[in-house]
Design a protein around this motif. Structure first.
Motif, PDB file in Angstrom:
ATOM      1  N   LEU A 161     -30.174   2.869 -15.715  1.00  0.00           N
ATOM      2  CA  LEU A 161     -30.595   1.501 -16.001  1.00  0.00           C
ATOM      3  C   LEU A 161     -29.827   1.451 -17.418  1.00  0.00           C
ATOM      4  O   LEU A 161     -29.185  -0.002 -17.575  1.00  0.00           O
ATOM      5  N   THR A 162     -29.845   2.115 -18.521  1.00  0.00           N
ATOM      6  CA  THR A 162     -29.143   1.601 -19.448  1.00  0.00           C
ATOM      7  C   THR A 162     -27.482   1.756 -19.447  1.00  0.00           C
ATOM      8  O   THR A 162     -26.735   0.587 -19.932  1.00  0.00           O
ATOM      9  N   VAL A 163     -26.887   2.442 -18.613  1.00  0.00           N
ATOM     10  CA  VAL A 163     -25.649   2.450 -18.501  1.00  0.00           C
ATOM     11  C   VAL A 163     -25.206   1.253 -17.551  1.00  0.00           C
ATOM     12  O   VAL A 163     -24.203   0.260 -17.840  1.00  0.00           O
ATOM     13  N   GLY A 164     -26.061   0.759 -16.549  1.00  0.00           N
ATOM     14  CA  GLY A 164     -25.810  -0.413 -15.804  1.00  0.00           C
ATOM     15  C   GLY A 164     -25.940  -1.764 -16.568  1.00  0.00           C
ATOM     16  O   GLY A 164     -25.355  -2.727 -16.652  1.00  0.00           O
ATOM     17  N   ASN A 165     -26.976  -1.567 -17.619  1.00  0.00           N
ATOM     18  CA  ASN A 165     -27.172  -2.970 -18.315  1.00  0.00           C
ATOM     19  C   ASN A 165     -26.060  -3.002 -19.428  1.00  0.00           C
ATOM     20  O   ASN A 165     -25.593  -4.224 -19.647  1.00  0.00           O
ATOM     21  N   ASP A 166     -25.594  -1.917 -19.943  1.00  0.00           N
ATOM     22  CA  ASP A 166     -24.466  -1.838 -20.933  1.00  0.00           C
ATOM     23  C   ASP A 166     -23.158  -2.337 -20.283  1.00  0.00           C
ATOM     24  O   ASP A 166     -22.281  -3.267 -20.876  1.00  0.00           O
ATOM     25  N   LEU A 167     -22.998  -1.988 -18.767  1.00  0.00           N
ATOM     26  CA  LEU A 167     -21.835  -2.410 -18.223  1.00  0.00           C
ATOM     27  C   LEU A 167     -22.024  -3.979 -17.920  1.00  0.00           C
ATOM     28  O   LEU A 167     -20.799  -4.588 -17.930  1.00  0.00           O
ATOM     29  N   ALA A 168     -23.044  -4.463 -17.698  1.00  0.00           N
ATOM     30  CA  ALA A 168     -23.316  -5.807 -17.384  1.00  0.00           C
ATOM     31  C   ALA A 168     -23.217  -6.704 -18.838  1.00  0.00           C
ATOM     32  O   ALA A 168     -22.925  -8.099 -18.638  1.00  0.00           O
ATOM     33  N   SER A 169     -23.081  -6.235 -19.776  1.00  0.00           N
ATOM     34  CA  SER A 169     -23.155  -7.139 -21.108  1.00  0.00           C
ATOM     35  C   SER A 169     -21.871  -7.679 -21.270  1.00  0.00           C
ATOM     36  O   SER A 169     -20.977  -6.982 -21.067  1.00  0.00           O
ATOM     37  N   TRP A 170     -22.114  -8.841 -21.925  1.00  0.00           N
ATOM     38  CA  TRP A 170     -20.939  -9.566 -22.287  1.00  0.00           C
ATOM     39  C   TRP A 170     -20.057  -8.869 -23.493  1.00  0.00           C
ATOM     40  O   TRP A 170     -18.894  -8.918 -23.273  1.00  0.00           O
ATOM     41  N   GLU A 171     -20.589  -8.209 -24.296  1.00  0.00           N
ATOM     42  CA  GLU A 171     -19.983  -7.139 -25.436  1.00  0.00           C
ATOM     43  C   GLU A 171     -19.044  -6.274 -24.643  1.00  0.00           C
ATOM     44  O   GLU A 171     -18.057  -6.120 -25.009  1.00  0.00           O
ATOM     45  N   CYS A 172     -19.704  -5.490 -23.939  1.00  0.00           N
ATOM     46  CA  CYS A 172     -18.958  -4.503 -23.104  1.00  0.00           C
ATOM     47  C   CYS A 172     -17.754  -5.014 -22.451  1.00  0.00           C
ATOM     48  O   CYS A 172     -16.666  -4.339 -22.445  1.00  0.00           O
ATOM     49  N   ARG A 173     -17.853  -5.976 -21.663  1.00  0.00           N
ATOM     50  CA  ARG A 173     -16.999  -6.823 -20.634  1.00  0.00           C
ATOM     51  C   ARG A 173     -15.746  -6.869 -21.783  1.00  0.00           C
ATOM     52  O   ARG A 173     -14.352  -7.003 -21.374  1.00  0.00           O
ATOM     53  N   THR A 174     -16.121  -7.797 -22.793  1.00  0.00           N
ATOM     54  CA  THR A 174     -15.286  -8.154 -23.661  1.00  0.00           C
ATOM     55  C   THR A 174     -14.451  -7.079 -24.239  1.00  0.00           C
ATOM     56  O   THR A 174     -13.123  -7.059 -24.567  1.00  0.00           O
ATOM     57  N   ALA A 175     -15.095  -5.859 -24.823  1.00  0.00           N
ATOM     58  CA  ALA A 175     -14.360  -4.631 -25.369  1.00  0.00           C
ATOM     59  C   ALA A 175     -13.345  -4.241 -24.273  1.00  0.00           C
ATOM     60  O   ALA A 175     -12.305  -3.570 -24.655  1.00  0.00           O
ATOM     61  N   VAL A 176     -13.666  -3.983 -23.063  1.00  0.00           N
ATOM     62  CA  VAL A 176     -12.874  -3.437 -22.235  1.00  0.00           C
ATOM     63  C   VAL A 176     -11.596  -4.414 -21.784  1.00  0.00           C
ATOM     64  O   VAL A 176     -10.554  -3.604 -21.664  1.00  0.00           O
ATOM     65  N   ARG A 177     -11.984  -5.583 -21.775  1.00  0.00           N
ATOM     66  CA  ARG A 177     -10.914  -6.453 -21.346  1.00  0.00           C
ATOM     67  C   ARG A 177      -9.868  -6.554 -22.786  1.00  0.00           C
ATOM     68  O   ARG A 177      -8.522  -6.586 -22.717  1.00  0.00           O
ATOM     69  N   ALA A 178     -10.393  -6.217 -24.016  1.00  0.00           N
ATOM     70  CA  ALA A 178      -9.572  -6.096 -25.197  1.00  0.00           C
ATOM     71  C   ALA A 178      -8.786  -5.004 -25.102  1.00  0.00           C
ATOM     72  O   ALA A 178      -7.512  -5.004 -25.649  1.00  0.00           O
ATOM     73  N   ARG A 179      -9.172  -3.715 -24.667  1.00  0.00           N
ATOM     74  CA  ARG A 179      -8.505  -2.788 -24.459  1.00  0.00           C
ATOM     75  C   ARG A 179      -7.578  -2.509 -23.160  1.00  0.00           C
ATOM     76  O   ARG A 179      -6.624  -1.859 -23.388  1.00  0.00           O
ATOM     77  N   ALA A 180      -7.717  -3.371 -22.408  1.00  0.00           N
ATOM     78  CA  ALA A 180      -6.834  -3.367 -21.118  1.00  0.00           C
ATOM     79  C   ALA A 180      -5.635  -3.831 -21.383  1.00  0.00           C
ATOM     80  O   ALA A 180      -5.276  -4.626 -22.171  1.00  0.00           O
ATOM     81  N   ARG A 181      -4.561  -3.199 -20.498  1.00  0.00           N
ATOM     82  CA  ARG A 181      -3.173  -3.729 -20.641  1.00  0.00           C
ATOM     83  C   ARG A 181      -3.097  -4.551 -19.475  1.00  0.00           C
ATOM     84  O   ARG A 181      -2.847  -4.033 -18.114  1.00  0.00           O
TER      85      ARG A 181
END
Length: 80
Positions: free
Chosen positions: A43-63
């Motif tokens: 549940l924690t992993v799923g909630n973290d994945l769905a969070s706006w902060e996580c998505r923003t951080a992943v997009r910032a690291r993405a090329r």
């Protein structure tokens, strides 16, 4: 179908696999406390994945390879 950068897709797929693995291990566990811990971790992993902060951080690291924008240099990961 929208185009998701390869890095972001890989990150999401890996997180989904992790959640699936945690639930599978929880269903196989004999100890009820272990089951609860594994389900809570999933549940924690799923909630973290769905969070706006996580998505923003992943997009910032993405090329990105799309035409919208492309990061010339990889974004460094923050060091704690």
């Amino acid at each position: 179908m929208n185009r998701i950068p390869e890095y972001e897709r890989g990150f999401r797929d890996a997180a989904k696999e992790a959640v699936t693995l945690l639930h599978t291990q929880a269903f196989a566990a004999q100890d009820p406390v272990a089951r609860k811990v594994l389900h809570t971790a999933a549940l924690t992993v799923g909630n973290d994945l769905a969070s706006w902060e996580c998505r923003t951080a992943v997009r910032a690291r993405a090329r990105l390879d799309s035409d919208r924008y492309c990061v010339k240099e990889p974004v460094p990961l923050p060091i704690d």
